[in-house]
Design a protein around this motif. Structure first.
Motif, mmCIF file in Angstrom:
data_model
loop_
_atom_site.group_PDB
_atom_site.id
_atom_site.type_symbol
_atom_site.label_atom_id
_atom_site.label_comp_id
_atom_site.label_asym_id
_atom_site.label_seq_id
_atom_site.Cartn_x
_atom_site.Cartn_y
_atom_site.Cartn_z
ATOM 1 N N HIS B 215 1.766 -16.617 -4.370
ATOM 2 C CA HIS B 215 1.952 -15.141 -4.192
ATOM 3 C C HIS B 215 1.361 -14.712 -2.814
ATOM 4 C CE1 HIS B 215 2.794 -14.780 -8.397
ATOM 5 N NE2 HIS B 215 1.881 -15.656 -8.931
ATOM 6 N N PHE B 216 0.507 -15.420 -2.157
ATOM 7 C CA PHE B 216 0.396 -14.898 -0.733
ATOM 8 C C PHE B 216 1.297 -15.176 0.006
ATOM 9 C CE2 PHE B 216 -3.623 -12.606 -0.121
ATOM 10 C CZ PHE B 216 -4.703 -13.055 -1.347
ATOM 11 N N GLY B 217 1.977 -16.350 -0.160
ATOM 12 C CA GLY B 217 3.172 -16.504 0.781
ATOM 13 C C GLY B 217 4.279 -15.649 0.384
ATOM 14 N N ILE B 218 4.507 -15.150 -0.837
ATOM 15 C CA ILE B 218 5.479 -14.201 -1.186
ATOM 16 C C ILE B 218 5.092 -12.769 -0.483
ATOM 17 C CG2 ILE B 218 6.423 -12.610 -3.244
ATOM 18 C CD1 ILE B 218 6.084 -14.984 -4.732
ATOM 19 N N ALA B 219 3.796 -12.323 -0.599
ATOM 20 C CA ALA B 219 3.381 -11.166 -0.005
ATOM 21 C C ALA B 219 3.633 -11.170 1.589
ATOM 22 C CB ALA B 219 1.805 -10.980 -0.198
ATOM 23 N N TYR B 220 3.185 -12.271 2.403
ATOM 24 C CA TYR B 220 3.425 -12.437 3.749
ATOM 25 C C TYR B 220 4.637 -12.381 4.109
ATOM 26 C CZ TYR B 220 2.630 -13.689 8.537
ATOM 27 O OH TYR B 220 2.683 -13.745 9.994
ATOM 28 N N PHE B 221 5.471 -13.321 3.779
ATOM 29 C CA PHE B 221 7.060 -13.570 4.151
ATOM 30 C C PHE B 221 7.945 -12.398 3.661
ATOM 31 C CE2 PHE B 221 6.425 -16.947 6.886
ATOM 32 C CZ PHE B 221 5.442 -17.582 6.520
ATOM 33 N N MET B 222 7.653 -12.103 2.250
ATOM 34 C CA MET B 222 8.892 -11.229 1.642
ATOM 35 C C MET B 222 8.070 -9.690 1.376
ATOM 36 S SD MET B 222 10.170 -13.544 -1.313
ATOM 37 C CE MET B 222 11.427 -12.868 -1.892
ATOM 38 N N ARG B 223 6.846 -9.431 1.764
ATOM 39 C CA ARG B 223 6.088 -8.243 1.809
ATOM 40 C C ARG B 223 6.123 -7.726 0.391
ATOM 41 N NH1 ARG B 223 9.364 -9.388 5.415
ATOM 42 N NH2 ARG B 223 11.139 -8.270 4.537
ATOM 43 N N LEU B 224 6.112 -8.444 -0.612
ATOM 44 C CA LEU B 224 5.923 -8.033 -1.826
ATOM 45 C C LEU B 224 4.576 -8.215 -2.412
ATOM 46 C CD1 LEU B 224 9.306 -9.581 -3.287
ATOM 47 C CD2 LEU B 224 8.717 -7.307 -3.050
ATOM 48 N N TYR B 225 3.738 -7.506 -1.542
ATOM 49 C CA TYR B 225 2.209 -7.750 -1.948
ATOM 50 C C TYR B 225 1.722 -7.270 -3.426
ATOM 51 C CZ TYR B 225 2.552 -2.782 -0.434
ATOM 52 O OH TYR B 225 3.176 -1.631 -0.447
ATOM 53 N N LEU B 226 2.488 -6.666 -4.278
ATOM 54 C CA LEU B 226 2.284 -5.941 -5.519
ATOM 55 C C LEU B 226 1.852 -7.378 -6.407
ATOM 56 C CD1 LEU B 226 1.752 -3.389 -6.885
ATOM 57 C CD2 LEU B 226 3.975 -3.673 -7.880
ATOM 58 N N PHE B 227 2.750 -8.520 -6.079
ATOM 59 C CA PHE B 227 2.459 -9.497 -7.039
ATOM 60 C C PHE B 227 1.013 -10.035 -6.759
ATOM 61 C CE2 PHE B 227 6.718 -10.392 -9.100
ATOM 62 C CZ PHE B 227 7.444 -9.736 -8.238
ATOM 63 N N VAL B 228 0.558 -10.049 -5.508
ATOM 64 C CA VAL B 228 -0.700 -10.765 -5.306
ATOM 65 C C VAL B 228 -1.989 -9.985 -6.319
ATOM 66 C CG1 VAL B 228 -2.688 -10.792 -3.725
ATOM 67 C CG2 VAL B 228 -0.297 -11.656 -2.995
ATOM 68 N N LEU B 229 -1.787 -8.611 -6.315
ATOM 69 C CA LEU B 229 -2.614 -7.940 -7.264
ATOM 70 C C LEU B 229 -2.229 -7.833 -8.662
ATOM 71 C CD1 LEU B 229 -2.496 -4.576 -5.029
ATOM 72 C CD2 LEU B 229 -4.221 -6.020 -5.035
ATOM 73 N N THR B 230 -1.221 -7.846 -9.074
ATOM 74 C CA THR B 230 -0.933 -8.158 -10.409
ATOM 75 C C THR B 230 -1.089 -9.405 -11.125
ATOM 76 O OG1 THR B 230 1.475 -8.064 -9.880
ATOM 77 C CG2 THR B 230 0.514 -5.869 -10.564
ATOM 78 N N PHE B 231 -0.367 -10.227 -10.359
ATOM 79 C CA PHE B 231 -0.313 -11.813 -11.009
ATOM 80 C C PHE B 231 -1.871 -12.437 -10.746
ATOM 81 C CE2 PHE B 231 3.730 -12.986 -12.463
ATOM 82 C CZ PHE B 231 4.440 -11.705 -12.585
#
Lengths: 221, 251
Positions: B215-231
């Motif tokens: 999820h941190f990888g998704i947040a960093y490379f795809m800028r989808l940080y909401l998944f870090v918080l929610t998942f």
């Protein structure tokens, strides 16, 4: 809360502070009420979970969709099986004259010299945000992607839709967005461009092109 | 976080008549009576009031938990406003919002029925089950994707402005074996997630570490940080579900 109120009516109990654990219950009837609640919730959550699992399957998801207006059944198939790999750009061009109304291609040929170049609506462009923890603009670009997805579904569901697409909120939204770019009167035509990749290797194609619409003097409202 | 984003959008006029989500157009897709009744809360100053109430509620929830007070009312405000905003906007929502909806409802239930400890347990188990379902469904769907089967999907996903990353795309194109390895690793991680419930500690926590990295990888490379918080925010429920399952089956 309702269960606690019911409990208070039926039995003489010390009503505990909200949030604290109940002391040992003396009345079996009260205990049964609370256990029934838990059982009901367990069954409800089990049904919700089963429906959530079924909702991952495309044909079933399409059937369940109309019965889930609140969107309580999640779809967890992100970027799969076919990942989203395209950027979408909203562009428009303008004819300075309101006359004649450009309702067919022959008319366009007559006033071609009055039509400006294609211009991109800048605020809707997918851009690389530098900030990992702050990217609210993604919802704007996602909106354009959702419009594209909606129009694609309409095309599939109604292959003979043709100009009928002009009566959908997807079309109205796009027309509304290009109207905001300038208050000049004229006729505007918009297009959605689908692209993949970064310049200079970017590949683009026209996903959709609209008719010309008078803007400025006569608005949607 | 979504409330702060929404207030930012309100400030930029994105909810207004000249914005990307103008109510006078979006309401055409809704029941006229419902639109008429809800318009005061979904447009103009009413919408700002709704967003500010939501922000206040979001701040109150941890305050209530910390002070041992019932957080039912602020959670209810968050739930109602979440559904109202999703109904109003309909476009531009993302996958992380689904988990937010589930989390809010599951957090509300024990507050609404504080005298029944079983409610909190059931809510936590449900969240754990949804997380497990999300990974299995996501991994399973990838199995049917030709790009995922060929191990090319990640390079293609990175090759766009919206969710991509130019540097990572170049690396994955330069080293296609690495791209295939990452694609298959993601599928394997997601499909094998049930092992988290079966493996003993500390081996099971490889999945927690993997999820955090994912999820941190998704947040960093795809800028989808909401998944870090929610998942990642649901992982305590996931761990609880694991303990409950292992206790039930005698592991």
């Amino acid at each position: 809360m309702a269960a606690a109120a019911h409990l208070h009516q039926d039995v003489k109990l010390h009503v505990p502070k909200v949030g604290s654990r109940l002391p040992r219950l003396e009345n079996v009837r009260a205990n049964k009420v609370l256990t029934m609640l838990a059982s009901t919730l367990a069954v409800t959550l089990a049904i919700w979970f089963v429906l959530s699992a079924l909702n991952q399957i495309d044909p079933i998801s399409k059937r369940l969709g109309p019965y889930d207006p609140l969107g309580l059944l999640p779809r967890w198939t992100f970027f799969a099986p076919h990942p989203g790999i395209y950027d979408y750009h909203l562009i428009y061009r303008e004819c300075a004259s309101l006359e004649p109304p450009l309702t067919n291609p022959q008319m366009f040929e007559e006033v071609k010299h009055l039509v400006g170049p294609w211009t991109q609506v800048p605020d809707l462009c997918p851009g690389s945000s530098r900030f990992m923890l702050w990217n609210p603009q993604r919802r704007v670009t996602k909106t354009i992607s959702d419009i594209v997805a909606g129009m694609t579904m309409l095309r599939l569901a109604y292959p003979t839709l043709g100009d009928g697409v002009q009566y959908t909120t997807f079309y109205w939204l796009l027309l509304h967005l290009i109207q905001q770019t300038s208050q000049r009167q004229g006729q505007r035509q918009f297009a959605l461009i689908q692209s993949h990749g970064f310049p200079p290797d970017r590949e683009s194609l026209v996903f959709f092109m609209s008719n010309f619409h008078p803007v400025g003097a006569s608005r949607l409202r | 976080m979504t409330t702060v984003e929404s207030i930012w959008h309100w400030g930029r006029g994105n909810f207004g008549e000249t914005g990307i989500w103008p109510w006078y157009i979006l309401r055409e897709d809704h029941n006229p009576l419902a639109s008429a009744v809800l318009t005061p809360a979904l447009d103009g100053a009413g919408l700002l009031a709704l967003l500010l109430a939501r922000l206040a509620a979001a701040i109150l929830v941890p305050v209530c938990y910390g002070a041992g007070l019932n957080a039912g009312l602020p959670l209810l405000i968050l739930i109602v406003s979440q559904f109202l905003l999703a109904w109003r906007t309909r476009l531009g929502n993302e996958g992380g919002d689904q988990m937010t909806n589930i989390m809010l409802i599951m957090a509300f239930l024990p507050q609404a029925l504080p005298n029944e400890p079983a409610i909190a347990n059931l809510a936590a188990l449900f969240v754990g089950a949804q997380i497990l379902l999300s990974y299995i469904a996501s991994g399973g769907a990838k199995l049917f994707g030709p790009k995922w089967q060929r191990g090319e999907a990640l390079a293609d996903i990175m090759n766009q402005f919206q969710y991509g990353n130019y540097w990572l795309m170049r690396q994955l194109r330069a080293y296609p074996f690495v791209c295939r390895l990452i694609c298959f690793s993601v599928i394997l991680f997601q499909l094998s997630f049930p092992l988290f419930f079966l493996l003993p500690a500390p081996y099971a926590y490889i999945y927690i570490a993997g999820g955090v990295a994912f999820h941190f990888g998704i947040a960093y490379f795809m800028r989808l940080y909401l998944f870090v918080l929610t998942f990642l925010g649901t992982y305590p429920c996931l761990i609880f579900a694991r303990e409950a399952f292992r206790s039930y089956v005698g592991l």
